[in-house]
Design a protein around this motif. Structure first.
Motif, short mmCIF file in Angstrom:
data_model
loop_
_atom_site.label_atom_id
_atom_site.label_comp_id
_atom_site.label_asym_id
_atom_site.label_seq_id
_atom_site.Cartn_x
_atom_site.Cartn_y
_atom_site.Cartn_z
N ARG A 161 0.84 -1.20 0.00
CA ARG A 161 0.00 0.00 0.00
C ARG A 161 0.87 1.25 0.00
O ARG A 161 1.90 1.30 0.67
CB ARG A 161 -0.92 -0.01 1.22
CG ARG A 161 -1.91 -1.17 1.19
CD ARG A 161 -2.62 -1.29 2.50
NE ARG A 161 -1.61 -1.56 3.54
CZ ARG A 161 -1.88 -2.09 4.71
NH1 ARG A 161 -3.11 -2.37 5.05
NH2 ARG A 161 -0.92 -2.33 5.58
N LEU A 162 0.43 2.27 -0.74
CA LEU A 162 1.18 3.52 -0.84
C LEU A 162 1.21 4.20 0.52
O LEU A 162 0.17 4.51 1.10
CB LEU A 162 0.54 4.42 -1.89
CG LEU A 162 1.29 5.69 -2.25
CD1 LEU A 162 2.66 5.38 -2.86
CD2 LEU A 162 0.46 6.53 -3.23
N ALA A 163 2.41 4.42 1.06
CA ALA A 163 2.58 5.05 2.37
C ALA A 163 3.08 6.48 2.24
O ALA A 163 2.91 7.28 3.16
CB ALA A 163 3.56 4.23 3.21
N GLY A 164 3.71 6.82 1.12
CA GLY A 164 4.23 8.17 0.94
C GLY A 164 4.58 8.45 -0.50
O GLY A 164 4.79 7.52 -1.29
N HIS A 165 4.60 9.73 -0.82
CA HIS A 165 4.94 10.17 -2.17
C HIS A 165 5.88 11.35 -2.05
O HIS A 165 5.57 12.33 -1.37
CB HIS A 165 3.65 10.57 -2.91
CG HIS A 165 3.90 11.05 -4.29
ND1 HIS A 165 4.16 12.36 -4.59
CD2 HIS A 165 3.95 10.37 -5.46
CE1 HIS A 165 4.34 12.48 -5.89
NE2 HIS A 165 4.22 11.30 -6.44
N THR A 166 7.03 11.26 -2.70
CA THR A 166 8.04 12.33 -2.64
C THR A 166 8.37 12.79 -4.05
O THR A 166 8.57 11.97 -4.94
CB THR A 166 9.33 11.83 -1.95
OG1 THR A 166 9.01 11.44 -0.62
CG2 THR A 166 10.41 12.89 -1.93
N THR A 167 8.43 14.10 -4.22
CA THR A 167 8.96 14.69 -5.44
C THR A 167 10.17 15.51 -5.03
O THR A 167 10.08 16.31 -4.09
CB THR A 167 7.91 15.59 -6.12
OG1 THR A 167 6.74 14.80 -6.40
CG2 THR A 167 8.46 16.15 -7.43
N GLN A 168 11.29 15.27 -5.68
CA GLN A 168 12.50 16.01 -5.33
C GLN A 168 13.19 16.53 -6.57
O GLN A 168 13.08 15.95 -7.65
CB GLN A 168 13.44 15.17 -4.49
CG GLN A 168 14.09 14.01 -5.22
CD GLN A 168 14.77 13.06 -4.27
OE1 GLN A 168 14.12 12.27 -3.61
NE2 GLN A 168 16.08 13.15 -4.19
N THR A 169 13.89 17.62 -6.38
CA THR A 169 14.69 18.22 -7.44
C THR A 169 16.15 18.08 -7.05
O THR A 169 16.54 18.43 -5.94
CB THR A 169 14.33 19.71 -7.61
OG1 THR A 169 12.92 19.81 -7.86
CG2 THR A 169 15.10 20.33 -8.76
#
Length: 154
Positions: free
Chosen positions: A124-132
């Protein structure tokens, strides 16, 4: 980075480039320019109240996996550093293994943008990160460059 890798774990050396992640127990299970996968085992030492895996540990998993993804998309001789990261936590990780999957959204000459999804042991999806990630050219990675007229010395 070595040109020769162990045949049984060709991506194992990449985690050694991030000693803090290795110290936490993060392991890479897949590493290529289009997809990097890493894992972190739940342990009481990495938890907050109630046995929940600490958000900082999950963010380190996401940041490390994303940084390796960016690194694998760099031009020869370049390095990278995280310049921005945003994480949304969607559920707690209370046991098992957290798994992160990073994919590049944009690979450019100045920045690499990576999306990383973190899953709990049940998938199950626990977190979502977008990084540069900044692309640091060889003369801006700690070498002896004189810098540019606008920015000054490196």
């Amino acid at each position: 980075m070595s040109d020769t890798l162990p045949q049984n774990q060709p991506h194992a050396h990449l985690i050694d480039l991030v000693p803090f992640a290795a110290h936490l127990g993060i392991a890479l299970t897949e590493a290529g320019p289009d997809r990097v996968e890493g894992t972190l085992e739940w342990s009481p030492e990495l938890c907050t109240v109630g046995g929940v895996l600490h958000g900082g540990a999950l963010m380190t998993l996401a940041d490390t996996t994303g940084a390796v993804c960016a690194f694998l998309n760099l031009p020869s001789g370049a390095a990278t550093a995280t310049v921005e990261s945003k994480t949304n936590f969607l559920r707690a990780v209370r046991s098992g293994t957290a798994r992160a999957v990073a994919r590049p959204l944009h690979v450019g000459g100045s920045f690499v943008v990576v999306q990383t999804e973190v899953y709990d042991d049940g998938g199950r999806l626990a977190g979502h990160t977008t990084q540069t990630q900044a692309v640091l050219s060889p003369d801006r990675t700690g070498g002896t460059s004189d810098g540019c007229a606008r920015c000054g010395p490196a």
